[in-house]
Enzyme design. Structure first.
Site, mmCIF file in Angstrom:
data_model
loop_
_atom_site.group_PDB
_atom_site.id
_atom_site.type_symbol
_atom_site.label_atom_id
_atom_site.label_comp_id
_atom_site.label_asym_id
_atom_site.label_seq_id
_atom_site.Cartn_x
_atom_site.Cartn_y
_atom_site.Cartn_z
ATOM 1 N N GLY A 41 -20.238 -27.390 28.087
ATOM 2 C CA GLY A 41 -21.573 -27.053 28.343
ATOM 3 C C GLY A 41 -21.950 -27.823 29.925
ATOM 4 N N HIS A 42 -21.400 -28.732 30.197
ATOM 5 C CA HIS A 42 -21.341 -29.349 31.441
ATOM 6 C C HIS A 42 -20.557 -28.335 32.626
ATOM 7 C CE1 HIS A 42 -21.492 -33.391 29.307
ATOM 8 N NE2 HIS A 42 -22.686 -33.167 29.955
ATOM 9 N N GLN A 66 -32.071 -45.431 30.033
ATOM 10 C CA GLN A 66 -32.658 -44.317 29.057
ATOM 11 C C GLN A 66 -32.007 -44.701 27.694
ATOM 12 O OE1 GLN A 66 -30.488 -41.306 31.457
ATOM 13 N NE2 GLN A 66 -30.228 -40.278 29.255
ATOM 14 N N ASP A 155 -31.126 -29.946 25.700
ATOM 15 C CA ASP A 155 -32.093 -31.164 25.863
ATOM 16 C C ASP A 155 -33.338 -30.850 26.195
ATOM 17 O OD1 ASP A 155 -30.243 -33.738 25.648
ATOM 18 O OD2 ASP A 155 -29.097 -32.676 26.969
HETATM 19 O O1 PAF Z 1 -28.756 -35.157 30.189
HETATM 20 C C1 PAF Z 1 -28.215 -36.219 30.535
HETATM 21 O O2 PAF Z 1 -27.067 -36.256 30.559
HETATM 22 C C2 PAF Z 1 -28.937 -37.568 31.177
HETATM 23 O O3 PAF Z 1 -30.295 -37.565 30.645
HETATM 24 C C3 PAF Z 1 -29.106 -37.189 32.879
HETATM 25 C C4 PAF Z 1 -30.076 -36.090 32.830
HETATM 26 C C5 PAF Z 1 -27.949 -37.075 33.291
HETATM 27 C C6 PAF Z 1 -29.851 -38.484 33.203
HETATM 28 O O4 PAF Z 1 -29.381 -39.675 32.964
#
Ligand code: PAF
Length: 287
Positions: A41-42, A66, A155
């Site tokens: 996905g990345h 977070q 997300d």
């Molecule tokens: O989606 C993620 O992996 C994280 O929430 C992000 C956008 C890198 C912020 O830390």
């Protein structure tokens, strides 16, 4: 710099200098923010970034702000060597892997928070989560100075919140969304899938199956949100290890709750499968 071997930067000062130089040379910079534990996905986001810019920066930073107090910050998978080997050959110019102190200098008192959009859905179950996300993403934007930043649609709420943040804070960049990448059996790719036992992995297929069932119902004319949510709930509750956090239907742009599908909507869900919290979503369009 070789096109296949990314340059690793750990300091804000160095990334700033690099970005300044690239901009002075007229290069377009794309940023792909990640927390590592990279998967296909990345890599699909990296490819999108590559198609839209001359230089690609991938940040790998497990952002502590977070995570809630009882969440998986400590256990979040971290394997820089394996992340770097995945990025190799994918046209990444810089991998930014700062320390916590680098991104959050001591004595910091400033947060970035988008009101309302971050309050329902995942925001209700993870208080402070989106504030942490927008705070780190704003900092990354300030340091990497990208023309384009790429985020995954998996997300979905995060994407909507970040778009709003970028708009409200007048960031001069384009936010690009990459489609969710799925395993062959439909499970959305996620770094947290690594936590699943074989039994939980099997049962996690119910998330995508539920989304599929709801899309079919919409196609056959069902537009009532309660009934659509109930269908998704019934499907997921068939799995003994699954515990639903939420299943909601909201306006795809404003994230306002919708009782009826009278416009483009998103069905978002979060489910704990044997304690691993998974999220997924689908866009619903009444035809
Ligand atoms: O989606 C993620 O992996 C994280 O929430 C992000 C956008 C890198 C912020 O830390």
């Amino acid at each position: 710099m070789s096109p296949t071997e990314p340059h690793i930067i750990t300091e804000v000062r160095e990334l700033r200098g690099w970005a300044e130089q690239m901009r002075a040379e007229g290069r377009r910079i794309a940023l792909v923010p990640t927390m590592g534990a990279l998967h296909e996905g990345h890599l699909s986001l990296v490819r999108l970034a590559h198609a839209r810019a001359d230089r690609v920066v991938v940040s790998i930073f497990v952002n502590p702000t977070q995570f809630g107090p009882n969440e998986d910050l400590k256990h979040y998978p971290r394997d820089l060597a394996s992340d770097l080997s995945r990025l190799r050959g994918n046209g990444v110019d810089v991998v930014f892997t700062p320390s916590v102190r680098e991104m959050y200098p001591e004595g910091g008192a400033t947060w970035v928070e988008v009101e309302r959009l971050g309050e329902g859905m995942c925001g209700r179950h993870r208080p402070g989560h989106f504030r942490g996300v927008t705070t780190i993403v704003a900092r990354l934007f300030n340091v990497a100075r990208p023309h384009v930043a790429v985020f995954g649609e998996k997300d979905y709420q995060q994407l909507v919140v970040i778009r709003r943040m970028a708009r409200d804070l007048l960031f001069d960049l384009e936010i690009v969304a990459g489609p969710t990448v799925r395993e062959p059996d439909g499970l959305a790719m996620s770094s947290r899938n690594a936590y699943l036992t074989p039994e939980a992995r099997q049962q996690a297929r119910a998330l995508n199956a539920a989304l599929h069932e709801v899309r079919e119902l919409v196609r056959s004319g069902e537009l009532d949100s309660k009934r659509l949510v109930a269908a998704a709930r019934n499907r997921i509750e068939k799995e003994p290890l699954a515990e639903i956090d939420y299943i909601e239907i909201r306006d795809a742009g404003s994230l306002e709750p919708l009782s009826r599908l009278d416009r483009r909507a998103v069905l978002g869900l979060a489910v704990r499968v044997a304690a691993t919290r998974l999220i997924d979503n689908t866009i619903l369009e009444a035809v």
